[in-house]
Design a protein around this motif. Structure first.
Motif, PDB file in Angstrom:
ATOM      1  N   ILE A 129     -27.558  40.338  29.778  1.00  0.00           N
ATOM      2  CA  ILE A 129     -27.141  39.403  28.689  1.00  0.00           C
ATOM      3  C   ILE A 129     -26.107  40.276  27.972  1.00  0.00           C
ATOM      4  CG2 ILE A 129     -27.639  38.559  26.458  1.00  0.00           C
ATOM      5  CD1 ILE A 129     -30.495  37.802  27.578  1.00  0.00           C
ATOM      6  N   VAL A 130     -26.277  41.452  27.721  1.00  0.00           N
ATOM      7  CA  VAL A 130     -25.444  42.357  26.839  1.00  0.00           C
ATOM      8  C   VAL A 130     -24.014  42.471  27.586  1.00  0.00           C
ATOM      9  CG1 VAL A 130     -24.756  44.742  26.036  1.00  0.00           C
ATOM     10  CG2 VAL A 130     -27.120  43.877  25.621  1.00  0.00           C
ATOM     11  N   ASP A 131     -24.083  42.350  29.051  1.00  0.00           N
ATOM     12  CA  ASP A 131     -22.949  42.534  29.835  1.00  0.00           C
ATOM     13  C   ASP A 131     -22.071  41.373  29.646  1.00  0.00           C
ATOM     14  OD1 ASP A 131     -23.383  45.159  30.408  1.00  0.00           O
ATOM     15  OD2 ASP A 131     -24.148  44.861  32.484  1.00  0.00           O
ATOM     16  N   GLY A 132     -22.851  40.280  29.786  1.00  0.00           N
ATOM     17  CA  GLY A 132     -22.266  38.866  29.827  1.00  0.00           C
ATOM     18  C   GLY A 132     -21.612  38.576  28.338  1.00  0.00           C
ATOM     19  N   VAL A 133     -22.273  39.119  27.314  1.00  0.00           N
ATOM     20  CA  VAL A 133     -21.954  38.669  26.102  1.00  0.00           C
ATOM     21  C   VAL A 133     -20.352  39.687  25.826  1.00  0.00           C
ATOM     22  CG1 VAL A 133     -21.956  39.375  23.416  1.00  0.00           C
ATOM     23  CG2 VAL A 133     -23.920  38.327  24.788  1.00  0.00           C
ATOM     24  N   LYS A 134     -20.440  40.931  26.358  1.00  0.00           N
ATOM     25  CA  LYS A 134     -19.257  41.684  26.144  1.00  0.00           C
ATOM     26  C   LYS A 134     -18.109  40.890  26.894  1.00  0.00           C
ATOM     27  CE  LYS A 134     -21.420  46.227  25.093  1.00  0.00           C
ATOM     28  NZ  LYS A 134     -21.350  47.505  25.544  1.00  0.00           N
ATOM     29  N   ALA A 135     -18.624  40.536  28.290  1.00  0.00           N
ATOM     30  CA  ALA A 135     -17.223  39.818  28.772  1.00  0.00           C
ATOM     31  C   ALA A 135     -16.918  38.479  28.311  1.00  0.00           C
ATOM     32  CB  ALA A 135     -17.824  39.328  30.369  1.00  0.00           C
ATOM     33  N   ALA A 136     -18.020  37.727  27.740  1.00  0.00           N
ATOM     34  CA  ALA A 136     -17.353  36.434  26.590  1.00  0.00           C
ATOM     35  C   ALA A 136     -16.682  36.686  25.622  1.00  0.00           C
ATOM     36  CB  ALA A 136     -18.733  35.927  26.500  1.00  0.00           C
ATOM     37  N   LEU A 137     -17.028  37.813  25.084  1.00  0.00           N
ATOM     38  CA  LEU A 137     -15.936  38.213  23.899  1.00  0.00           C
ATOM     39  C   LEU A 137     -14.511  38.654  24.263  1.00  0.00           C
ATOM     40  CD1 LEU A 137     -18.565  40.555  21.797  1.00  0.00           C
ATOM     41  CD2 LEU A 137     -17.481  38.579  20.930  1.00  0.00           C
ATOM     42  N   ALA A 138     -14.408  39.174  25.441  1.00  0.00           N
ATOM     43  CA  ALA A 138     -13.189  39.418  25.978  1.00  0.00           C
ATOM     44  C   ALA A 138     -12.384  38.229  26.732  1.00  0.00           C
ATOM     45  CB  ALA A 138     -13.313  40.615  27.053  1.00  0.00           C
ATOM     46  N   ASP A 139     -13.281  37.612  27.224  1.00  0.00           N
ATOM     47  CA  ASP A 139     -12.835  36.384  28.062  1.00  0.00           C
ATOM     48  C   ASP A 139     -12.579  35.059  27.587  1.00  0.00           C
ATOM     49  OD1 ASP A 139     -12.793  38.443  30.183  1.00  0.00           O
ATOM     50  OD2 ASP A 139     -14.388  37.723  31.239  1.00  0.00           O
ATOM     51  N   VAL A 140     -13.421  34.691  26.648  1.00  0.00           N
ATOM     52  CA  VAL A 140     -13.286  33.566  26.225  1.00  0.00           C
ATOM     53  C   VAL A 140     -12.137  33.182  25.070  1.00  0.00           C
ATOM     54  CG1 VAL A 140     -14.448  31.382  25.025  1.00  0.00           C
ATOM     55  CG2 VAL A 140     -15.733  32.840  26.739  1.00  0.00           C
ATOM     56  N   ASP A 141     -11.005  32.529  25.287  1.00  0.00           N
ATOM     57  CA  ASP A 141     -10.010  32.578  24.513  1.00  0.00           C
ATOM     58  C   ASP A 141     -10.396  31.597  23.316  1.00  0.00           C
ATOM     59  OD1 ASP A 141      -7.585  32.391  23.354  1.00  0.00           O
ATOM     60  OD2 ASP A 141      -6.711  31.004  25.059  1.00  0.00           O
ATOM     61  N   PRO A 142     -10.268  32.150  22.035  1.00  0.00           N
ATOM     62  CA  PRO A 142     -10.608  31.160  20.892  1.00  0.00           C
ATOM     63  C   PRO A 142      -9.449  30.127  20.530  1.00  0.00           C
ATOM     64  CG  PRO A 142      -9.705  33.446  20.170  1.00  0.00           C
ATOM     65  CD  PRO A 142      -9.807  33.340  21.643  1.00  0.00           C
ATOM     66  N   THR A 143      -8.260  30.506  21.129  1.00  0.00           N
ATOM     67  CA  THR A 143      -7.230  29.595  20.782  1.00  0.00           C
ATOM     68  C   THR A 143      -7.483  28.067  20.800  1.00  0.00           C
ATOM     69  OG1 THR A 143      -5.736  31.154  21.507  1.00  0.00           O
ATOM     70  CG2 THR A 143      -4.691  28.885  21.290  1.00  0.00           C
ATOM     71  N   PRO A 144      -7.821  27.517  22.020  1.00  0.00           N
ATOM     72  CA  PRO A 144      -8.211  26.002  22.256  1.00  0.00           C
ATOM     73  C   PRO A 144      -9.248  25.333  21.046  1.00  0.00           C
ATOM     74  CG  PRO A 144      -8.633  27.042  24.027  1.00  0.00           C
ATOM     75  CD  PRO A 144      -8.358  27.810  23.174  1.00  0.00           C
ATOM     76  N   PHE A 145     -10.008  26.290  20.734  1.00  0.00           N
ATOM     77  CA  PHE A 145     -11.214  25.906  19.706  1.00  0.00           C
ATOM     78  C   PHE A 145     -10.376  25.758  18.191  1.00  0.00           C
ATOM     79  CE2 PHE A 145     -13.063  28.090  22.879  1.00  0.00           C
ATOM     80  CZ  PHE A 145     -13.989  27.185  23.656  1.00  0.00           C
ATOM     81  N   PHE A 146      -9.602  26.636  18.017  1.00  0.00           N
ATOM     82  CA  PHE A 146      -9.016  26.644  16.636  1.00  0.00           C
ATOM     83  C   PHE A 146      -7.893  25.724  16.446  1.00  0.00           C
ATOM     84  CE2 PHE A 146     -11.545  30.451  16.514  1.00  0.00           C
ATOM     85  CZ  PHE A 146     -11.846  30.445  15.152  1.00  0.00           C
ATOM     86  N   THR A 147      -7.242  25.340  17.694  1.00  0.00           N
ATOM     87  CA  THR A 147      -6.352  24.509  17.820  1.00  0.00           C
ATOM     88  C   THR A 147      -6.665  22.902  17.625  1.00  0.00           C
ATOM     89  OG1 THR A 147      -4.882  25.784  19.305  1.00  0.00           O
ATOM     90  CG2 THR A 147      -4.303  23.416  19.453  1.00  0.00           C
ATOM     91  N   LYS A 148      -7.899  22.853  18.278  1.00  0.00           N
ATOM     92  CA  LYS A 148      -8.559  21.497  18.059  1.00  0.00           C
ATOM     93  C   LYS A 148      -8.921  21.216  16.835  1.00  0.00           C
ATOM     94  CE  LYS A 148     -12.442  18.731  20.022  1.00  0.00           C
ATOM     95  NZ  LYS A 148     -13.687  18.830  21.086  1.00  0.00           N
ATOM     96  N   TYR A 149      -9.672  22.051  16.160  1.00  0.00           N
ATOM     97  CA  TYR A 149     -10.219  21.894  14.715  1.00  0.00           C
ATOM     98  C   TYR A 149      -9.450  22.140  13.600  1.00  0.00           C
ATOM     99  CZ  TYR A 149     -14.538  20.784  17.455  1.00  0.00           C
ATOM    100  OH  TYR A 149     -15.420  20.189  18.237  1.00  0.00           O
ATOM    101  N   GLY A 150      -8.309  22.781  13.849  1.00  0.00           N
ATOM    102  CA  GLY A 150      -7.266  23.015  12.707  1.00  0.00           C
ATOM    103  C   GLY A 150      -8.038  23.547  11.683  1.00  0.00           C
ATOM    104  N   ASP A 151      -7.823  22.972  10.305  1.00  0.00           N
ATOM    105  CA  ASP A 151      -8.248  23.507   9.325  1.00  0.00           C
ATOM    106  C   ASP A 151      -9.726  23.673   9.074  1.00  0.00           C
ATOM    107  OD1 ASP A 151      -5.748  23.916   8.229  1.00  0.00           O
ATOM    108  OD2 ASP A 151      -5.718  21.902   7.131  1.00  0.00           O
ATOM    109  N   ASN A 152     -10.629  22.879   9.974  1.00  0.00           N
ATOM    110  CA  ASN A 152     -12.037  23.037  10.048  1.00  0.00           C
ATOM    111  C   ASN A 152     -12.516  24.312  10.671  1.00  0.00           C
ATOM    112  OD1 ASN A 152     -14.772  22.569  10.002  1.00  0.00           O
ATOM    113  ND2 ASN A 152     -14.871  20.483  10.746  1.00  0.00           N
ATOM    114  N   THR A 153     -12.383  25.238   9.903  1.00  0.00           N
ATOM    115  CA  THR A 153     -12.674  26.758  10.752  1.00  0.00           C
ATOM    116  C   THR A 153     -13.995  26.804  11.062  1.00  0.00           C
ATOM    117  OG1 THR A 153     -10.957  27.511   9.373  1.00  0.00           O
ATOM    118  CG2 THR A 153     -12.490  29.112  10.289  1.00  0.00           C
ATOM    119  N   TRP A 154     -14.941  26.140  10.312  1.00  0.00           N
ATOM    120  CA  TRP A 154     -16.631  26.448  10.749  1.00  0.00           C
ATOM    121  C   TRP A 154     -16.627  25.645  12.089  1.00  0.00           C
ATOM    122  CZ3 TRP A 154     -18.753  30.041   8.987  1.00  0.00           C
ATOM    123  CH2 TRP A 154     -18.334  30.831   7.571  1.00  0.00           C
TER     124      TRP A 154
END
Length: 92
Positions: free
Chosen positions: A11-36
């Motif tokens: 799980i720790v290895d998977g989490v570290k990979a996720a922190l490096a590999d999952v791009d936050p851009t689409p999530f922040f683009t989709k929700y704009g000002d709704n940061t939460w």
């Protein structure tokens, strides 16, 4: 106990990979000002990314691995991110 320790290590290895590999851009683009909403869906994606291979590996090996791995991965994600600063991004 050895199996459980390996499970947590995976799980720790998977989490570290996720922190490096999952791009936050689409999530922040989709929700704009709704940061939460962006943070929530981004963390959901990271957790799913980290948990999926662990669930596959340990289902049938450890009881309830299919049920609790995702929530465990989220807790470990938050610990690694907040307590250790791993994968944290500071914006000025």
């Amino acid at each position: 106990m050895t199996t459980y320790q390996q499970y947590v290590d995976d799980i720790v290895d998977g989490v570290k990979a996720a922190l490096a590999d999952v791009d936050p851009t689409p999530f922040f683009t989709k929700y704009g000002d709704n940061t939460w909403a962006a943070v929530k869906t981004y963390q959901d994606a990271q957790t799913a990314y980290a948990a999926a291979p662990v669930i596959k590996k340990y289902t049938g090996v450890l009881a309830a691995a299919d049920v609790y791995t995702t929530s465990t991965a989220f807790i470990i994600l938050e610990s690694i991110r907040l307590d250790l600063g791993y994968g944290s991004q500071v914006h000025s």
